[in-house]
Design an enzyme around this catalytic site. Structure first.
Site, PDB file in Angstrom:
ATOM      1  N   ASN A 197       4.775  -0.208   4.241  1.00 58.52           N
ATOM      2  CA  ASN A 197       4.583   1.237   4.394  1.00 58.52           C
ATOM      3  C   ASN A 197       3.181   1.441   4.970  1.00 58.52           C
ATOM      4  O   ASN A 197       2.194   1.269   4.262  1.00 58.52           O
ATOM      5  CB  ASN A 197       4.728   1.909   3.019  1.00 58.52           C
ATOM      6  CG  ASN A 197       4.394   3.382   3.062  1.00 58.52           C
ATOM      7  OD1 ASN A 197       4.214   3.966   4.128  1.00 58.52           O
ATOM      8  ND2 ASN A 197       4.315   3.993   1.875  1.00 58.52           N
ATOM      9  N   TRP A 198       3.135   1.792   6.232  1.00 60.05           N
ATOM     10  CA  TRP A 198       1.831   1.914   6.898  1.00 60.05           C
ATOM     11  C   TRP A 198       1.104   3.208   6.526  1.00 60.05           C
ATOM     12  O   TRP A 198      -0.034   3.410   6.912  1.00 60.05           O
ATOM     13  CB  TRP A 198       2.004   1.815   8.423  1.00 60.05           C
ATOM     14  CG  TRP A 198       2.127   0.403   8.919  1.00 60.05           C
ATOM     15  CD1 TRP A 198       2.201  -0.736   8.155  1.00 60.05           C
ATOM     16  CD2 TRP A 198       2.167  -0.039  10.294  1.00 60.05           C
ATOM     17  NE1 TRP A 198       2.298  -1.849   8.955  1.00 60.05           N
ATOM     18  CE2 TRP A 198       2.272  -1.448  10.278  1.00 60.05           C
ATOM     19  CE3 TRP A 198       2.136   0.616  11.518  1.00 60.05           C
ATOM     20  CZ2 TRP A 198       2.347  -2.203  11.450  1.00 60.05           C
ATOM     21  CZ3 TRP A 198       2.210  -0.136  12.682  1.00 60.05           C
ATOM     22  CH2 TRP A 198       2.303  -1.528  12.644  1.00 60.05           C
ATOM     23  N   LYS A 199       1.789   4.124   5.842  1.00 55.59           N
ATOM     24  CA  LYS A 199       1.181   5.404   5.440  1.00 55.59           C
ATOM     25  C   LYS A 199       0.551   6.073   6.676  1.00 55.59           C
ATOM     26  O   LYS A 199       1.108   5.961   7.770  1.00 55.59           O
ATOM     27  CB  LYS A 199       0.182   5.170   4.300  1.00 55.59           C
ATOM     28  CG  LYS A 199       0.844   4.410   3.130  1.00 55.59           C
ATOM     29  CD  LYS A 199       0.030   4.375   1.881  1.00 55.59           C
ATOM     30  CE  LYS A 199       0.784   3.622   0.801  1.00 55.59           C
ATOM     31  NZ  LYS A 199       0.082   3.610  -0.477  1.00 55.59           N
ATOM     32  N   HIS A 204       7.804   9.216  -2.334  1.00 47.24           N
ATOM     33  CA  HIS A 204       6.584   8.443  -2.604  1.00 47.24           C
ATOM     34  C   HIS A 204       5.617   9.302  -3.421  1.00 47.24           C
ATOM     35  O   HIS A 204       5.519  10.518  -3.206  1.00 47.24           O
ATOM     36  CB  HIS A 204       5.944   8.016  -1.285  1.00 47.24           C
ATOM     37  CG  HIS A 204       4.898   6.966  -1.470  1.00 47.24           C
ATOM     38  ND1 HIS A 204       3.644   7.262  -1.948  1.00 47.24           N
ATOM     39  CD2 HIS A 204       4.930   5.622  -1.285  1.00 47.24           C
ATOM     40  CE1 HIS A 204       2.934   6.143  -2.033  1.00 47.24           C
ATOM     41  NE2 HIS A 204       3.695   5.124  -1.644  1.00 47.24           N
ATOM     42  N   GLU A 257       2.561   9.694  -3.243  1.00 44.85           N
ATOM     43  CA  GLU A 257       1.571  10.427  -2.439  1.00 44.85           C
ATOM     44  C   GLU A 257       2.156  11.726  -1.894  1.00 44.85           C
ATOM     45  O   GLU A 257       1.452  12.721  -1.745  1.00 44.85           O
ATOM     46  CB  GLU A 257       1.044   9.517  -1.312  1.00 44.85           C
ATOM     47  CG  GLU A 257       0.113   8.453  -1.887  1.00 44.85           C
ATOM     48  CD  GLU A 257       0.051   7.162  -1.097  1.00 44.85           C
ATOM     49  OE1 GLU A 257       0.525   7.118   0.043  1.00 44.85           O
ATOM     50  OE2 GLU A 257      -0.476   6.176  -1.671  1.00 44.85           O
ATOM     51  N   GLU A 303       7.019   2.084  -8.151  1.00 42.54           N
ATOM     52  CA  GLU A 303       5.601   2.005  -7.789  1.00 42.54           C
ATOM     53  C   GLU A 303       4.769   2.759  -8.820  1.00 42.54           C
ATOM     54  O   GLU A 303       4.594   3.990  -8.694  1.00 42.54           O
ATOM     55  CB  GLU A 303       5.363   2.638  -6.415  1.00 42.54           C
ATOM     56  CG  GLU A 303       6.114   1.964  -5.286  1.00 42.54           C
ATOM     57  CD  GLU A 303       5.431   2.224  -3.939  1.00 42.54           C
ATOM     58  OE1 GLU A 303       5.128   1.239  -3.270  1.00 42.54           O
ATOM     59  OE2 GLU A 303       5.190   3.387  -3.592  1.00 42.54           O
ATOM     60  N   GLY A 329      -2.952   0.866  -4.445  1.00 41.70           N
ATOM     61  CA  GLY A 329      -4.260   0.807  -3.799  1.00 41.70           C
ATOM     62  C   GLY A 329      -5.416   0.502  -4.736  1.00 41.70           C
ATOM     63  O   GLY A 329      -6.573   0.672  -4.366  1.00 41.70           O
ATOM     64  N   SER A 378      -0.249  -2.633  -5.023  1.00 42.79           N
ATOM     65  CA  SER A 378      -1.203  -3.745  -4.939  1.00 42.79           C
ATOM     66  C   SER A 378      -0.540  -5.110  -4.788  1.00 42.79           C
ATOM     67  O   SER A 378      -1.035  -6.104  -5.327  1.00 42.79           O
ATOM     68  CB  SER A 378      -2.149  -3.740  -6.146  1.00 42.79           C
ATOM     69  OG  SER A 378      -2.950  -2.575  -6.135  1.00 42.79           O
ATOM     70  N   GLY A 403       1.778  -1.513   0.771  1.00 42.80           N
ATOM     71  CA  GLY A 403       0.937  -0.575   1.508  1.00 42.80           C
ATOM     72  C   GLY A 403      -0.143  -1.313   2.277  1.00 42.80           C
ATOM     73  O   GLY A 403       0.087  -1.860   3.354  1.00 42.80           O
ATOM     74  N   GLY A 404      -1.350  -1.363   1.724  1.00 40.05           N
ATOM     75  CA  GLY A 404      -2.520  -1.914   2.414  1.00 40.05           C
ATOM     76  C   GLY A 404      -2.289  -3.278   3.039  1.00 40.05           C
ATOM     77  O   GLY A 404      -2.721  -3.528   4.175  1.00 40.05           O
TER      78      GLY A 404
HETATM   79  P1  13P Z   1      -0.639  -0.645  -1.886  1.00 39.94           P
HETATM   80  O1  13P Z   1       0.153  -1.879  -1.567  1.00 39.94           O
HETATM   81  O2  13P Z   1      -1.733  -0.353  -0.911  1.00 39.94           O
HETATM   82  O3  13P Z   1      -1.078  -0.625  -3.323  1.00 39.94           O
HETATM   83  O4  13P Z   1       0.383   0.601  -1.711  1.00 39.94           O
HETATM   84  C1  13P Z   1       1.616   0.547  -2.319  1.00 39.94           C
HETATM   85  C2  13P Z   1       2.451   1.672  -1.817  1.00 39.94           C
HETATM   86  O5  13P Z   1       2.194   2.819  -2.112  1.00 39.94           O
HETATM   87  C3  13P Z   1       3.552   1.353  -0.906  1.00 39.94           C
HETATM   88  O6  13P Z   1       4.396   2.425  -0.712  1.00 39.94           O
END
Ligand code: 13P
Length: 254
Positions: free
Chosen positions: A10-12, A93, A95, A165, A171, A211, A232-233
């Site tokens: 997920n590149w956000k 999600h 966020e 999640e 993150g 993470s 994510g990251g």
């Molecule tokens: P991280 O891997 O950066 O913790 O993010 C997880 C996430 O929200 C994937 O959708």
């Protein structure tokens, strides 16, 4: 782990066309790791470009509107994401829940719209640290899922994936224990069985997200009933994302 683990990046709100080379590198290496299903969800602006760059991996969107079309400035419908090359969409999600006030009801409506348009859905759920500390994480997640999942879904095992999640793990570099992940995934599975019946529900993959990095991927992916990861990251460079894909492939060989 699931028969074919699913590793989704997920590149956000990251990525311009300069990042297409990362998508290409991820795609090339994934062609040699066919026992793992790999996908990327870039921002809307890159869906079509990534779709054109890759041959093997899946491409998806990070959200869609619940409606088909109309006067919704700045929004994108499921059909539009599909038209751009998306095969799936991430919905619910944390966020989006936090930053855009998305409710379980709205997420349920988006899920119905996405499935009707022909997109597969990755539905996210997750508790705050406070809810976990109160010992209410499992009941909270069960409520979130029951309030946002449709009562009946045709071929549910093919079109629905759940991503667990925990908000406090996103993150932050912190993760739940493998025991806690296993317990949560079993509890999510029980909700799915109740909604869709034993046989169909067993085919739905439940991803862990929060993470996930190359150095902890093997341990997290080996937790009970983990069918893959939502990353994510660590999905932003081919090097780190492929480290996670490789960990999933190695677990398959064990
Ligand atoms: P991280 O891997 O950066 O913790 O993010 C997880 C996430 O929200 C994937 O959708």
């Amino acid at each position: 782990m699931a028969e074919r683990p699913y590793i989704v990046g997920n590149w956000k709100m990251n990525g311009t066309r300069a990042m297409l080379s990362e998508a290409r590198a991820i795609d090339r290496s994934s062609q040699r790791l066919m026992k793992v299903e790999v996908a990327l969800a870039p921002p809307f602006t890159l869906i079509h470009a990534v779709h054109r760059e890759v041959e093997q991996i899946g491409v998806g969107a990070q959200d869609c509107h619940a409606g088909e079309e109309g006067a919704h400035t700045g929004d994108i419908s499921a059909g539009m994401a599909l038209d751009a090359g998306a095969k799936f969409v991430i919905l619910g999600h944390s966020e989006r829940r936090q930053n855009h006030g998305e409710t379980n009801t709205l997420i349920g409506q988006k899920t119905v719209a996405a499935l009707a348009a022909g997109l597969r859905v990755i539905l996210c759920c997750g508790e705050t640290e406070e809810t976990r500390d109160e010992g209410k994480a499992e009941s909270f997640i069960a409520r979130q899922l029951r309030a946002s999942l449709p009562d009946s879904v045709e071929n549910v095992e093919d079109v629905l994936t759940i991503a667990y999640e925990p908000i406090w793990a996103i993150g932050t570099g912190r993760t739940p224990t493998v025991e806690d992940i296993g317990a949560m995934h079993r509890s999510i599975r029980a909700v799915l069985v109740d909604l869709y019946g034993e046989e169909a529900a067993q085919g739905v993959r439940i991803l862990y997200g929060g993470s996930v990095k190359p150095d902890n991927a093997k341990e997290l992916l080996a937790a009970d009933d983990v069918g893959g990861a939502l990353v994510g990251g660590a999905s932003l460079t081919a090097e780190s994302f492929l480290g996670i894909v490789l960990a999933a492939a190695e677990l398959q060989d064990q």
